[in-house]
Scaffold this motif. Structure first.
Motif, PDB file in Angstrom:
ATOM      1  N   LEU A 135      39.218  17.589  -5.079  1.00 33.94           N
ATOM      2  CA  LEU A 135      38.506  18.758  -4.565  1.00 33.94           C
ATOM      3  C   LEU A 135      37.020  18.731  -4.910  1.00 33.94           C
ATOM      4  O   LEU A 135      36.262  19.600  -4.453  1.00 33.94           O
ATOM      5  CB  LEU A 135      39.119  20.044  -5.138  1.00 33.94           C
ATOM      6  CG  LEU A 135      40.562  20.363  -4.756  1.00 33.94           C
ATOM      7  CD1 LEU A 135      41.029  21.624  -5.465  1.00 33.94           C
ATOM      8  CD2 LEU A 135      40.707  20.521  -3.248  1.00 33.94           C
ATOM      9  N   ASN A 136      36.607  17.749  -5.697  1.00 35.90           N
ATOM     10  CA  ASN A 136      35.244  17.735  -6.217  1.00 35.90           C
ATOM     11  C   ASN A 136      34.252  17.137  -5.217  1.00 35.90           C
ATOM     12  O   ASN A 136      33.594  16.129  -5.473  1.00 35.90           O
ATOM     13  CB  ASN A 136      35.199  16.967  -7.542  1.00 35.90           C
ATOM     14  CG  ASN A 136      33.860  17.101  -8.229  1.00 35.90           C
ATOM     15  OD1 ASN A 136      33.198  18.129  -8.125  1.00 35.90           O
ATOM     16  ND2 ASN A 136      33.451  16.054  -8.919  1.00 35.90           N
ATOM     17  N   VAL A 137      34.183  17.774  -4.067  1.00 35.37           N
ATOM     18  CA  VAL A 137      33.231  17.399  -3.019  1.00 35.37           C
ATOM     19  C   VAL A 137      32.538  18.680  -2.564  1.00 35.37           C
ATOM     20  O   VAL A 137      33.201  19.683  -2.304  1.00 35.37           O
ATOM     21  CB  VAL A 137      33.940  16.730  -1.822  1.00 35.37           C
ATOM     22  CG1 VAL A 137      32.937  16.398  -0.728  1.00 35.37           C
ATOM     23  CG2 VAL A 137      34.670  15.471  -2.264  1.00 35.37           C
ATOM     24  N   LEU A 138      31.216  18.650  -2.486  1.00 30.93           N
ATOM     25  CA  LEU A 138      30.487  19.840  -2.070  1.00 30.93           C
ATOM     26  C   LEU A 138      30.797  20.124  -0.597  1.00 30.93           C
ATOM     27  O   LEU A 138      30.358  19.413   0.284  1.00 30.93           O
ATOM     28  CB  LEU A 138      28.986  19.640  -2.257  1.00 30.93           C
ATOM     29  CG  LEU A 138      28.538  19.311  -3.691  1.00 30.93           C
ATOM     30  CD1 LEU A 138      27.029  19.237  -3.758  1.00 30.93           C
ATOM     31  CD2 LEU A 138      29.071  20.329  -4.683  1.00 30.93           C
ATOM     32  N   TYR A 147      31.351  27.539  -3.147  1.00 31.16           N
ATOM     33  CA  TYR A 147      30.139  26.761  -2.904  1.00 31.16           C
ATOM     34  C   TYR A 147      28.900  27.624  -3.146  1.00 31.16           C
ATOM     35  O   TYR A 147      27.942  27.198  -3.793  1.00 31.16           O
ATOM     36  CB  TYR A 147      30.139  26.229  -1.474  1.00 31.16           C
ATOM     37  CG  TYR A 147      28.939  25.377  -1.109  1.00 31.16           C
ATOM     38  CD1 TYR A 147      28.979  23.989  -1.255  1.00 31.16           C
ATOM     39  CD2 TYR A 147      27.773  25.966  -0.619  1.00 31.16           C
ATOM     40  CE1 TYR A 147      27.883  23.214  -0.924  1.00 31.16           C
ATOM     41  CE2 TYR A 147      26.680  25.190  -0.284  1.00 31.16           C
ATOM     42  CZ  TYR A 147      26.738  23.812  -0.441  1.00 31.16           C
ATOM     43  OH  TYR A 147      25.638  23.055  -0.116  1.00 31.16           O
ATOM     44  N   ALA A 148      28.943  28.860  -2.645  1.00 37.05           N
ATOM     45  CA  ALA A 148      27.808  29.768  -2.824  1.00 37.05           C
ATOM     46  C   ALA A 148      27.637  30.157  -4.292  1.00 37.05           C
ATOM     47  O   ALA A 148      26.520  30.195  -4.814  1.00 37.05           O
ATOM     48  CB  ALA A 148      27.996  31.015  -1.958  1.00 37.05           C
ATOM     49  N   ALA A 149      28.754  30.443  -4.967  1.00 36.01           N
ATOM     50  CA  ALA A 149      28.674  30.845  -6.381  1.00 36.01           C
ATOM     51  C   ALA A 149      28.160  29.715  -7.259  1.00 36.01           C
ATOM     52  O   ALA A 149      27.338  29.918  -8.150  1.00 36.01           O
ATOM     53  CB  ALA A 149      30.050  31.301  -6.859  1.00 36.01           C
ATOM     54  N   ALA A 150      28.639  28.507  -6.991  1.00 38.81           N
ATOM     55  CA  ALA A 150      28.236  27.363  -7.812  1.00 38.81           C
ATOM     56  C   ALA A 150      26.821  26.899  -7.495  1.00 38.81           C
ATOM     57  O   ALA A 150      26.153  26.294  -8.342  1.00 38.81           O
ATOM     58  CB  ALA A 150      29.214  26.206  -7.606  1.00 38.81           C
ATOM     59  N   GLY A 151      26.354  27.200  -6.287  1.00 38.08           N
ATOM     60  CA  GLY A 151      25.026  26.755  -5.900  1.00 38.08           C
ATOM     61  C   GLY A 151      23.952  27.807  -6.028  1.00 38.08           C
ATOM     62  O   GLY A 151      22.790  27.550  -5.703  1.00 38.08           O
ATOM     63  N   GLN A 156      23.511  27.149 -10.498  1.00 41.97           N
ATOM     64  CA  GLN A 156      23.131  25.742 -10.374  1.00 41.97           C
ATOM     65  C   GLN A 156      24.191  24.796 -10.943  1.00 41.97           C
ATOM     66  O   GLN A 156      23.900  23.923 -11.751  1.00 41.97           O
ATOM     67  CB  GLN A 156      21.776  25.497 -11.043  1.00 41.97           C
ATOM     68  CG  GLN A 156      20.645  26.259 -10.367  1.00 41.97           C
ATOM     69  CD  GLN A 156      19.288  26.010 -10.997  1.00 41.97           C
ATOM     70  OE1 GLN A 156      19.195  25.683 -12.176  1.00 41.97           O
ATOM     71  NE2 GLN A 156      18.246  26.168 -10.215  1.00 41.97           N
ATOM     72  N   MET A 157      25.428  24.993 -10.497  1.00 41.42           N
ATOM     73  CA  MET A 157      26.527  24.150 -10.959  1.00 41.42           C
ATOM     74  C   MET A 157      26.848  23.055  -9.946  1.00 41.42           C
ATOM     75  O   MET A 157      28.004  22.740  -9.674  1.00 41.42           O
ATOM     76  CB  MET A 157      27.756  25.014 -11.254  1.00 41.42           C
ATOM     77  CG  MET A 157      27.573  25.989 -12.390  1.00 41.42           C
ATOM     78  SD  MET A 157      27.288  25.176 -13.990  1.00 41.42           S
ATOM     79  CE  MET A 157      28.956  24.656 -14.394  1.00 41.42           C
ATOM     80  N   MET A 158      25.812  22.476  -9.371  1.00 41.24           N
ATOM     81  CA  MET A 158      25.959  21.339  -8.464  1.00 41.24           C
ATOM     82  C   MET A 158      25.017  20.232  -8.916  1.00 41.24           C
ATOM     83  O   MET A 158      23.902  20.501  -9.357  1.00 41.24           O
ATOM     84  CB  MET A 158      25.595  21.727  -7.027  1.00 41.24           C
ATOM     85  CG  MET A 158      26.490  22.732  -6.364  1.00 41.24           C
ATOM     86  SD  MET A 158      25.858  23.115  -4.710  1.00 41.24           S
ATOM     87  CE  MET A 158      27.073  24.315  -4.151  1.00 41.24           C
ATOM     88  N   TRP A 159      25.469  18.981  -8.780  1.00 42.63           N
ATOM     89  CA  TRP A 159      24.578  17.861  -9.027  1.00 42.63           C
ATOM     90  C   TRP A 159      23.533  17.798  -7.917  1.00 42.63           C
ATOM     91  O   TRP A 159      23.846  18.026  -6.746  1.00 42.63           O
ATOM     92  CB  TRP A 159      25.355  16.546  -9.049  1.00 42.63           C
ATOM     93  CG  TRP A 159      26.299  16.368 -10.198  1.00 42.63           C
ATOM     94  CD1 TRP A 159      27.649  16.196 -10.104  1.00 42.63           C
ATOM     95  CD2 TRP A 159      25.998  16.332 -11.600  1.00 42.63           C
ATOM     96  NE1 TRP A 159      28.205  16.054 -11.347  1.00 42.63           N
ATOM     97  CE2 TRP A 159      27.213  16.136 -12.290  1.00 42.63           C
ATOM     98  CE3 TRP A 159      24.812  16.448 -12.329  1.00 42.63           C
ATOM     99  CZ2 TRP A 159      27.277  16.048 -13.682  1.00 42.63           C
ATOM    100  CZ3 TRP A 159      24.881  16.368 -13.720  1.00 42.63           C
ATOM    101  CH2 TRP A 159      26.098  16.168 -14.377  1.00 42.63           C
ATOM    102  N   GLU A 160      22.309  17.451  -8.288  1.00 36.08           N
ATOM    103  CA  GLU A 160      21.227  17.405  -7.306  1.00 36.08           C
ATOM    104  C   GLU A 160      21.500  16.378  -6.205  1.00 36.08           C
ATOM    105  O   GLU A 160      21.083  16.542  -5.064  1.00 36.08           O
ATOM    106  CB  GLU A 160      19.884  17.076  -7.977  1.00 36.08           C
ATOM    107  CG  GLU A 160      19.319  18.208  -8.821  1.00 36.08           C
ATOM    108  CD  GLU A 160      19.857  18.201 -10.240  1.00 36.08           C
ATOM    109  OE1 GLU A 160      20.852  17.468 -10.526  1.00 36.08           O
ATOM    110  OE2 GLU A 160      19.297  18.927 -11.083  1.00 36.08           O
TER     111      GLU A 160
END
Length: 289
Positions: A135-138, A147-151, A156-160
């Protein structure tokens, strides 16, 4: 005759009220609340900037003094284990409904409500620190809410580089001169044959916690108090880590420098190594039925 009609009307109204109350209680009783307390040892963590006089002062076993100004982690893949051993999954394949970002700066994020839980007695809880590899795909289309909460700017819970989610994000300062501390963990991808991406570091950890008493769903709406002790970051069961700034291979205080091998040391401390340690920094303080 009028008295008889009044009696039946009153009885019907009473029955309706009891039924409505029963329905409300039934709905409430099918919930479990997971309440997270982030500590260093027995002290609840207080965040602060470099010169803060109120932030919790933490000291590792190596004697390094440090404090945090940001503390976040992802919880997903939640499963509840009944007294008879039956496992009840909670939206384990749906990040929108079964995953959340715990953020020490956001009090509302520290409690996560599980709804429509089957009645019964529960003896154990399992959950993931991070997101399972499958599941670890944006994916904004598949899981727009997570996606909205993590981004979000304050999360900022997403890798750049867009290969997946950050699982933990820890920012702060260490030693007397307040050198920057920045520890980010998450699974990685790397180039394989024919330039195909393959799994690199697997930073996902499955947590298993026994409950001190049964959580009795149906009789009440239990609250499970879970402690996350960030003393484990540097002084965990798996590794004792001393922070070092710089540009060489031994430097580990910032994510731009520390290697995948060094990241796994932090991962094993926080989430356990998956073998001898399946609880990492987590423990259950109490079950409130």
């Amino acid at each position: 005759m009028k008295n008889v009609k009044k009696y039946f009307a009153l009885a019907a109204l009473t029955l309706a009220m009891v039924s409505c109350s029963s329905d409300d209680n039934s709905t409430a009783a099918n919930k479990i609340t997971l309440s997270f307390t982030n500590t260093f040892g027995d002290k609840t963590i207080v965040l602060g900037d470099a010169t803060s006089t109120t932030a919790t002062v933490n000291t590792s076993v190596e004697g390094q003094v440090h404090h945090f100004n940001e503390l976040k982690y992802v919880i997903s893949n939640i499963r509840l284990i009944k007294n008879d051993g039956k496992e009840i999954p909670y939206f384990i394949n749906d990040l929108d409904q079964g995953a959340t970002v715990i953020d020490q700066a956001k009090a509302s994020s520290l409690s996560y409500v599980l709804r429509d839980i089957p009645k019964g007695e529960y003896k154990q809880i399992k959950f993931g620190l991070g997101v399972r590899n499958d599941l670890n795909v944006l994916n904004e289309v598949r899981f727009p809410n997570f996606y909205a909460a993590a981004g979000a700017n304050d999360t900022q819970m997403m890798w750049e580089w867009g290969t997946g989610y950050r699982f933990t994000k820890i920012e702060g300062f260490y030693e007397a001169d307040h050198k920057p501390l920045s520890i980010h963990t998450g699974s990685t991808l790397e180039n394989g044959e024919n330039e195909d991406l393959k799994q690199g570091v697997d930073a996902y950890r499955d947590i298993t916690l026994d409950l001190p008493v049964f959580a009795q769903v149906g009789k009440s709406s239990p609250e499970i108090l879970i402690k996350a002790d960030f003393n484990a970051l540097l002084s965990g069961k798996s590794n004792t880590i001393k922070l070092k700034s710089g540009t060489d291979s031994d430097s580990n205080a910032t994510p731009n420098v520390h290697t995948a091998v060094q990241m796994v040391k932090f991962v094993d401390n926080l989430g356990g190594n998956g073998r001898s340690d399946v609880s990492g920094m987590f423990s259950v303080l109490q079950v409130k039925n």
